[in-house]
Design a protein around this motif. Structure first.
Motif, PDB file in Angstrom:
ATOM      1  N   VAL A   1       0.839  -1.202   0.000  1.00 51.34           N
ATOM      2  CA  VAL A   1       0.000   0.000   0.000  1.00 51.34           C
ATOM      3  C   VAL A   1       0.877   1.258   0.000  1.00 51.34           C
ATOM      4  N   GLY A   2       0.453   2.249  -0.779  1.00 50.32           N
ATOM      5  CA  GLY A   2       1.155   3.539  -0.805  1.00 50.32           C
ATOM      6  C   GLY A   2       0.686   4.433   0.322  1.00 50.32           C
ATOM      7  N   ARG A   3       1.422   5.547   0.536  1.00 51.00           N
ATOM      8  CA  ARG A   3       1.073   6.385   1.691  1.00 51.00           C
ATOM      9  C   ARG A   3      -0.267   7.092   1.511  1.00 51.00           C
ATOM     10  N   ASP A   4      -0.736   7.183   0.271  1.00 48.91           N
ATOM     11  CA  ASP A   4      -2.045   7.806   0.030  1.00 48.91           C
ATOM     12  C   ASP A   4      -3.186   6.785   0.104  1.00 48.91           C
ATOM     13  N   GLY A   5      -2.871   5.548   0.482  1.00 50.93           N
ATOM     14  CA  GLY A   5      -3.926   4.540   0.620  1.00 50.93           C
ATOM     15  C   GLY A   5      -4.163   3.736  -0.647  1.00 50.93           C
ATOM     16  N   ARG A   6      -3.342   4.015  -1.688  1.00 50.78           N
ATOM     17  CA  ARG A   6      -3.489   3.198  -2.906  1.00 50.78           C
ATOM     18  C   ARG A   6      -3.045   1.777  -2.630  1.00 50.78           C
ATOM     19  N   VAL A   7      -3.866   0.824  -3.063  1.00 49.11           N
ATOM     20  CA  VAL A   7      -3.564  -0.583  -2.797  1.00 49.11           C
ATOM     21  C   VAL A   7      -2.960  -1.189  -4.066  1.00 49.11           C
ATOM     22  N   TYR A   8      -1.698  -1.570  -3.995  1.00 49.61           N
ATOM     23  CA  TYR A   8      -1.016  -2.136  -5.166  1.00 49.61           C
ATOM     24  C   TYR A   8      -1.211  -3.639  -5.240  1.00 49.61           C
ATOM     25  N   SER A   9      -1.448  -4.255  -4.081  1.00 50.34           N
ATOM     26  CA  SER A   9      -1.794  -5.675  -4.071  1.00 50.34           C
ATOM     27  C   SER A   9      -2.392  -6.012  -2.716  1.00 50.34           C
ATOM     28  N   SER A  10      -3.247  -7.016  -2.704  1.00 48.54           N
ATOM     29  CA  SER A  10      -3.811  -7.490  -1.436  1.00 48.54           C
ATOM     30  C   SER A  10      -4.091  -8.985  -1.605  1.00 48.54           C
ATOM     31  N   VAL A  11      -3.429  -9.776  -0.781  1.00 52.71           N
ATOM     32  CA  VAL A  11      -3.539 -11.232  -0.886  1.00 52.71           C
ATOM     33  C   VAL A  11      -4.139 -11.756   0.411  1.00 52.71           C
ATOM     34  N   ILE A  12      -5.133 -12.615   0.307  1.00 57.54           N
ATOM     35  CA  ILE A  12      -5.720 -13.204   1.513  1.00 57.54           C
ATOM     36  C   ILE A  12      -5.829 -14.710   1.317  1.00 57.54           C
TER      37      ILE A  12
ATOM     38  N   ALA B   1      -1.845 -23.115   9.938  1.00 57.66           N
ATOM     39  CA  ALA B   1      -2.129 -22.671   8.566  1.00 57.66           C
ATOM     40  C   ALA B   1      -1.375 -21.366   8.261  1.00 57.66           C
ATOM     41  N   HIS B   2      -1.247 -20.488   9.274  1.00 53.80           N
ATOM     42  CA  HIS B   2      -0.486 -19.246   9.052  1.00 53.80           C
ATOM     43  C   HIS B   2       0.967 -19.560   8.701  1.00 53.80           C
ATOM     44  N   ILE B   3       1.555 -20.524   9.413  1.00 56.77           N
ATOM     45  CA  ILE B   3       2.971 -20.863   9.168  1.00 56.77           C
ATOM     46  C   ILE B   3       3.173 -21.257   7.702  1.00 56.77           C
ATOM     47  N   ILE B   4       2.228 -22.028   7.203  1.00 56.82           N
ATOM     48  CA  ILE B   4       2.362 -22.499   5.819  1.00 56.82           C
ATOM     49  C   ILE B   4       2.111 -21.365   4.820  1.00 56.82           C
ATOM     50  N   ALA B   5       1.167 -20.490   5.147  1.00 55.80           N
ATOM     51  CA  ALA B   5       0.712 -19.523   4.130  1.00 55.80           C
ATOM     52  C   ALA B   5       1.479 -18.204   4.128  1.00 55.80           C
ATOM     53  N   ILE B   6       2.186 -17.901   5.222  1.00 59.86           N
ATOM     54  CA  ILE B   6       2.690 -16.527   5.364  1.00 59.86           C
ATOM     55  C   ILE B   6       3.720 -16.127   4.304  1.00 59.86           C
ATOM     56  N   VAL B   7       4.731 -16.965   4.093  1.00 59.12           N
ATOM     57  CA  VAL B   7       5.774 -16.558   3.130  1.00 59.12           C
ATOM     58  C   VAL B   7       5.221 -16.499   1.706  1.00 59.12           C
ATOM     59  N   PRO B   8       4.459 -17.519   1.273  1.00 57.72           N
ATOM     60  CA  PRO B   8       3.853 -17.390  -0.058  1.00 57.72           C
ATOM     61  C   PRO B   8       2.956 -16.150  -0.196  1.00 57.72           C
ATOM     62  N   ALA B   9       2.246 -15.783   0.860  1.00 60.06           N
ATOM     63  CA  ALA B   9       1.359 -14.606   0.769  1.00 60.06           C
ATOM     64  C   ALA B   9       2.187 -13.336   0.575  1.00 60.06           C
ATOM     65  N   VAL B  10       3.285 -13.217   1.322  1.00 60.79           N
ATOM     66  CA  VAL B  10       4.146 -12.034   1.185  1.00 60.79           C
ATOM     67  C   VAL B  10       4.749 -11.981  -0.220  1.00 60.79           C
ATOM     68  N   ARG B  11       5.259 -13.118  -0.691  1.00 56.59           N
ATOM     69  CA  ARG B  11       5.850 -13.182  -2.039  1.00 56.59           C
ATOM     70  C   ARG B  11       4.849 -12.752  -3.100  1.00 56.59           C
ATOM     71  N   GLU B  12       3.642 -13.299  -2.967  1.00 52.23           N
ATOM     72  CA  GLU B  12       2.576 -13.020  -3.932  1.00 52.23           C
ATOM     73  C   GLU B  12       2.202 -11.529  -3.906  1.00 52.23           C
ATOM     74  N   ALA B  13       2.143 -10.960  -2.705  1.00 55.88           N
ATOM     75  CA  ALA B  13       1.780  -9.536  -2.595  1.00 55.88           C
ATOM     76  C   ALA B  13       2.848  -8.674  -3.274  1.00 55.88           C
ATOM     77  N   LEU B  14       4.115  -8.989  -3.055  1.00 55.72           N
ATOM     78  CA  LEU B  14       5.190  -8.202  -3.690  1.00 55.72           C
ATOM     79  C   LEU B  14       5.178  -8.397  -5.207  1.00 55.72           C
ATOM     80  N   ARG B  15       4.957  -9.637  -5.617  1.00 50.03           N
ATOM     81  CA  ARG B  15       4.939  -9.922  -7.057  1.00 50.03           C
ATOM     82  C   ARG B  15       3.803  -9.167  -7.755  1.00 50.03           C
ATOM     83  N   LYS B  16       2.622  -9.227  -7.153  1.00 50.43           N
ATOM     84  CA  LYS B  16       1.467  -8.554  -7.769  1.00 50.43           C
ATOM     85  C   LYS B  16       1.653  -7.041  -7.834  1.00 50.43           C
ATOM     86  N   ALA B  17       2.357  -6.497  -6.832  1.00 50.17           N
ATOM     87  CA  ALA B  17       2.590  -5.047  -6.811  1.00 50.17           C
ATOM     88  C   ALA B  17       3.788  -4.670  -7.679  1.00 50.17           C
TER      89      ALA B  17
END
Ligand code: KG4
Ligand code: ZN
Length: 333
Positions: free
Chosen positions: A23-34, A55-71
């Motif tokens: 997310v940018g400082r103006d609230g723009r959402v560049y990616s959101s993964v759930i 489930a968090h342990i398994i999902a956390i790193v892929p979620a972060v990677r995916e969020a950065l990739r999408k943004a």
């Protein structure tokens, strides 16, 4: 260059969903993964804390990677990492906090522990500035039901909260009694549409106080279901929803009359309810107050709201200890 670090990576693992967002400082959402855990918890009719942590342990790193990739962002584009520090389930919070701390160390970034409730408040300004201050805030989620007054994005006073269950919890428990699965909110909404609000369930604490109570309403639905022979489930759902709406609109009205506000901000999972949205729109039109609702996707838990709140913390130089807080009032950072 000041513009280089233009994003905050948000991480949210307070309950049952693993979320990451850029997310940018103006609230723009560049990616959101759930990564939803609904399928894991539905057979228990509620969140099972141990399974949530795993489930968090398994999902956390892929979620972060995916969020950065999408943004299309790398860690060099980040100004900070914002992560939920509470309130929430201790095991779930720990996974997010540890992941954020590790990434912060590796990437040499500040890590900001964010109050989940402040994140919900900021969800109303994601993608566009919507909130005019002073604002009265109704936060209705699975864990919380409260009214607050905000004179800015970060100056918040608590007006009243629930003495027992949250309204989301009541939705989830009534859904379970009706055999509707988890999460209960959307299922109750759908069923209520086909029913008539013909059963007189109680409306606890319908006085001038700004405190809420939902456990009596929930028990009264349970007693009705025990006692009644033939039941019309849609009527039960509609009658339960009608009681919740009466309570929530009456409390907002009392708060707005006592302290006029430029907007009524309604956030948290239950604010996704179309019935609640409609009832509050009528009430706000009557009082001449602007109703401010985040788009549906930001009502329920997400990491974009945590990232936007983290921008506030960064601006104010607030860096709370990176420790999980099971209970954390909205007034704290
Ligand atoms: O904000 P949230 O996603 O998580 C917490 O911070 O607790 O809220 C989850 C709650 C659940 O109780 C869920 O049943 C309720 O929000 N909810 C709804 C709807 N969507 C989710 N309640 C009523 N109507 C909905 N459409
Ligand atoms: Zn929440």
């Amino acid at each position: 260059m000041a513009d280089e670090r233009r994003y905050i990576l948000g991480i949210e693992t307070s309950c049952d969903d693993t979320a990451a967002a850029v997310v940018g400082r103006d609230g723009r959402v560049y990616s959101s993964v759930i990564a939803s855990q609904d399928a894991i918890h539905s057979e228990h009719g509620g969140v099972f804390p141990d399974l949530a942590s795993r489930a968090h342990i398994i999902a956390i790193v892929p979620a972060v990677r995916e969020a950065l990739r999408k943004a299309d962002a790398g860690h060099k584009d980040l100004a900070a990492i914002g992560v939920t520090r509470g309130p929430g389930l201790i095991g779930s919070l720990l996974i997010g906090l540890n992941a954020a701390a590790g990434l912060g160390m590796a990437w040499k970034l500040p890590v900001i522990g964010v109050n989940h409730l402040r994140g919900h408040l900021r969800s109303a300004d994601l993608e566009a500035f919507r909130v005019n201050y002073p604002a009265t805030v109704l936060l209705v989620s699975g864990g919380h039901t409260l009214l607050a007054r905000a004179t800015s994005e970060t100056d918040i006073a608590l007006l009243g909260s629930t003495r027992d269950d949250s309204v989301g919890e009541a939705y989830d428990k009534v859904a379970r009694m009706l055999g509707l699965g988890f999460p209960g909110g959307p299922a109750i909404d759908r069923l209520a549409r086909d029913g008539a609000a013909s059963i007189a369930f109680p409306r606890p604490l319908l006085d001038d106080s700004l405190e809420f109570s939902f456990s009596g309403l929930k028990s009264s639905v349970a007693r009705y279901l025990d006692a009644a022979g033939e039941i019309n489930r849609a009527d039960v759902a509609a009658s339960f929803v009608a009681a919740c709406l009466d309570i929530l609109t009456a409390k907002c009205k009392t708060a707005l009359r006592a302290r006029p506000a430029a907007s009524l901000v309604v956030v948290g999972g239950v604010s996704a309810s179309p019935q609640l949205r409609a009832a509050l729109a009528d009430m706000c039109a009557e009082l001449g107050v602007e109703l401010c609702l985040p788009p549906l996707r930001w009502s329920t838990d997400n990491a974009a709201m945590i990232a936007l709140a983290a921008w506030d913390y960064l601006r104010l130089g607030k860096f709370p200890k990176l420790q999980p807080e099971v209970r954390l009032p909205i007034t704290e950072f």
